[in-house]
Scaffold this motif. Structure first.
Motif, PDB file in Angstrom:
ATOM      1  N   GLU A 274      -3.787   2.640   9.820  1.00 46.24           N
ATOM      2  CA  GLU A 274      -3.184   2.972   8.537  1.00 46.24           C
ATOM      3  C   GLU A 274      -3.599   1.990   7.452  1.00 46.24           C
ATOM      4  O   GLU A 274      -3.843   2.382   6.298  1.00 46.24           O
ATOM      5  CB  GLU A 274      -1.666   3.015   8.672  1.00 46.24           C
ATOM      6  N   ARG A 275      -3.707   0.715   7.783  1.00 48.85           N
ATOM      7  CA  ARG A 275      -4.101  -0.278   6.784  1.00 48.85           C
ATOM      8  C   ARG A 275      -5.512  -0.009   6.262  1.00 48.85           C
ATOM      9  O   ARG A 275      -5.791  -0.173   5.073  1.00 48.85           O
ATOM     10  CB  ARG A 275      -4.019  -1.692   7.367  1.00 48.85           C
ATOM     11  N   GLU A 276      -6.401   0.397   7.146  1.00 53.56           N
ATOM     12  CA  GLU A 276      -7.769   0.689   6.723  1.00 53.56           C
ATOM     13  C   GLU A 276      -7.771   1.868   5.753  1.00 53.56           C
ATOM     14  O   GLU A 276      -8.470   1.853   4.725  1.00 53.56           O
ATOM     15  CB  GLU A 276      -8.617   0.991   7.962  1.00 53.56           C
ATOM     16  N   LEU A 277      -6.979   2.899   6.057  1.00 53.97           N
ATOM     17  CA  LEU A 277      -6.904   4.048   5.166  1.00 53.97           C
ATOM     18  C   LEU A 277      -6.259   3.668   3.835  1.00 53.97           C
ATOM     19  O   LEU A 277      -6.686   4.128   2.769  1.00 53.97           O
ATOM     20  CB  LEU A 277      -6.117   5.173   5.843  1.00 53.97           C
ATOM     21  N   GLN A 278      -5.251   2.809   3.869  1.00 50.98           N
ATOM     22  CA  GLN A 278      -4.617   2.357   2.631  1.00 50.98           C
ATOM     23  C   GLN A 278      -5.619   1.669   1.710  1.00 50.98           C
ATOM     24  O   GLN A 278      -5.636   1.909   0.490  1.00 50.98           O
ATOM     25  CB  GLN A 278      -3.455   1.417   2.957  1.00 50.98           C
ATOM     26  N   GLN A 279      -6.476   0.842   2.273  1.00 51.58           N
ATOM     27  CA  GLN A 279      -7.477   0.153   1.451  1.00 51.58           C
ATOM     28  C   GLN A 279      -8.454   1.138   0.842  1.00 51.58           C
ATOM     29  O   GLN A 279      -8.877   0.988  -0.312  1.00 51.58           O
ATOM     30  CB  GLN A 279      -8.230  -0.883   2.300  1.00 51.58           C
ATOM     31  N   ARG A 280      -8.827   2.177   1.585  1.00 53.21           N
ATOM     32  CA  ARG A 280      -9.727   3.193   1.050  1.00 53.21           C
ATOM     33  C   ARG A 280      -9.068   3.963  -0.089  1.00 53.21           C
ATOM     34  O   ARG A 280      -9.729   4.325  -1.069  1.00 53.21           O
ATOM     35  CB  ARG A 280     -10.160   4.136   2.162  1.00 53.21           C
ATOM     36  N   LEU A 281      -7.764   4.213   0.020  1.00 48.32           N
ATOM     37  CA  LEU A 281      -7.051   4.894  -1.058  1.00 48.32           C
ATOM     38  C   LEU A 281      -6.997   4.040  -2.319  1.00 48.32           C
ATOM     39  O   LEU A 281      -7.096   4.546  -3.439  1.00 48.32           O
ATOM     40  CB  LEU A 281      -5.624   5.228  -0.615  1.00 48.32           C
ATOM     41  N   LEU A 282      -6.826   2.733  -2.127  1.00 47.47           N
ATOM     42  CA  LEU A 282      -6.674   1.839  -3.272  1.00 47.47           C
ATOM     43  C   LEU A 282      -7.996   1.502  -3.952  1.00 47.47           C
ATOM     44  O   LEU A 282      -8.057   1.407  -5.183  1.00 47.47           O
ATOM     45  CB  LEU A 282      -5.990   0.541  -2.828  1.00 47.47           C
ATOM     46  N   SER A 283      -9.052   1.314  -3.163  1.00 52.11           N
ATOM     47  CA  SER A 283     -10.285   0.792  -3.761  1.00 52.11           C
ATOM     48  C   SER A 283     -11.559   1.403  -3.191  1.00 52.11           C
ATOM     49  O   SER A 283     -12.650   0.932  -3.511  1.00 52.11           O
ATOM     50  CB  SER A 283     -10.339  -0.732  -3.576  1.00 52.11           C
ATOM     51  N   GLY A 284     -11.446   2.436  -2.370  1.00 51.71           N
ATOM     52  CA  GLY A 284     -12.632   3.066  -1.813  1.00 51.71           C
ATOM     53  C   GLY A 284     -13.262   4.041  -2.792  1.00 51.71           C
ATOM     54  O   GLY A 284     -12.760   4.257  -3.900  1.00 51.71           O
ATOM     55  N   PRO A 285     -14.370   4.642  -2.400  1.00 50.10           N
ATOM     56  CA  PRO A 285     -15.048   5.599  -3.282  1.00 50.10           C
ATOM     57  C   PRO A 285     -14.253   6.900  -3.405  1.00 50.10           C
ATOM     58  O   PRO A 285     -13.484   7.256  -2.512  1.00 50.10           O
ATOM     59  CB  PRO A 285     -16.391   5.830  -2.582  1.00 50.10           C
ATOM     60  N   PRO A 286     -14.424   7.598  -4.535  1.00 53.68           N
ATOM     61  CA  PRO A 286     -13.783   8.902  -4.679  1.00 53.68           C
ATOM     62  C   PRO A 286     -14.441   9.925  -3.730  1.00 53.68           C
ATOM     63  O   PRO A 286     -15.568   9.703  -3.293  1.00 53.68           O
ATOM     64  CB  PRO A 286     -14.045   9.255  -6.149  1.00 53.68           C
ATOM     65  N   PRO A 287     -13.756  11.000  -3.372  1.00 50.48           N
ATOM     66  CA  PRO A 287     -12.469  11.425  -3.930  1.00 50.48           C
ATOM     67  C   PRO A 287     -11.235  10.802  -3.274  1.00 50.48           C
ATOM     68  O   PRO A 287     -10.144  10.949  -3.802  1.00 50.48           O
ATOM     69  CB  PRO A 287     -12.492  12.936  -3.685  1.00 50.48           C
ATOM     70  N   LEU A 288     -11.395  10.112  -2.151  1.00 47.96           N
ATOM     71  CA  LEU A 288     -10.216   9.508  -1.537  1.00 47.96           C
ATOM     72  C   LEU A 288      -9.700   8.361  -2.390  1.00 47.96           C
ATOM     73  O   LEU A 288      -8.499   8.223  -2.635  1.00 47.96           O
ATOM     74  CB  LEU A 288     -10.541   9.014  -0.129  1.00 47.96           C
TER      75      LEU A 288
END
Length: 201
Positions: free
Chosen positions: A79-93
């Motif tokens: 979940e933490r890895e996904l949270q980081q992608r939501l906050l600062s990863g590339p779009p559209p995520l």
């Protein structure tokens, strides 16, 4: 007010721990992940985990009082890895796409997580425990932000909660046991997303 919504990480960073405690924790989590994957969390006892990890039961219970606590710790990594992608990863995520595109991407990423780690989700999210986790608060805040950006009214947060409901491990397991495939479940979630965000298919 939705303008005050913040998207925090699920939990604060853990406090530093002694080297021997860190080694024990790593052994316990590795043993639990292996046993849960092989046998299912409900068929693994805490004694099985302690024995496989090579630690005493007291050591295990001091940190993890039950199987649900172990499952929460294990799924927290993903979940933490996904949270980081939501906050600062590339779009559209991540940031930079429209709210509708980000909700579609969120559903796809969350369904991947639930599908890959369903045995952990089922053990960690028993009953009301699902709503008390830091990760649930994070997902809810993220959806509130997307709804606000799309100008979809949700003054009490009930819509955000409703959008999260289909991602519960028990519900996903129910759909799969009923014969639905993962792509079929995702297609239904995307239909829900488009209707909520007022986007044509």
């Amino acid at each position: 007010m939705l303008a005050d919504v913040r998207v925090p990480l699920a939990d604060p960073a853990p406090r530093p721990e002694r080297a021997d405690a860190a080694r024990n924790r790593a052994r316990v989590l590795a043993a639990a992940e292996r046993l849960f994957a092989e046998h299912g969390a409900t068929r693994v006892s805490m004694e099985d985990v302690a024995r496989s990890a090579g630690v005493g039961k007291g050591t295990l219970y001091r940190r993890y009082p039950d199987r649900a606590a172990l499952a929460v710790a294990l799924i927290d990594r993903h979940e933490r890895e996904l949270q980081q992608r939501l906050l600062s990863g590339p779009p559209p995520l991540g940031p930079g796409a429209s709210p509708a595109e980000r909700l579609d991407a969120f559903y796809a990423a969350m369904l991947d997580l639930v599908d890959r780690h369903l045995h952990l989700a089922l053990a960690a999210e028993t009953g009301a425990a699902r709503f008390r986790t830091g990760a649930y608060a994070f997902w809810r805040a993220h959806l509130l932000v997307l709804l606000r950006a799309a100008r979809v009214p949700d003054p009490h947060g009930a819509l955000a909660e409703s959008l999260l409901a289909p991602l519960a491990g028990e519900f996903y397991a129910h759909l799969r046991e009923g014969g639905l495939t993962k792509p079929q479940v995702l297609a239904a979630l995307h239909e829900l997303s488009h209707r909520v965000m007022h986007q044509p298919q």
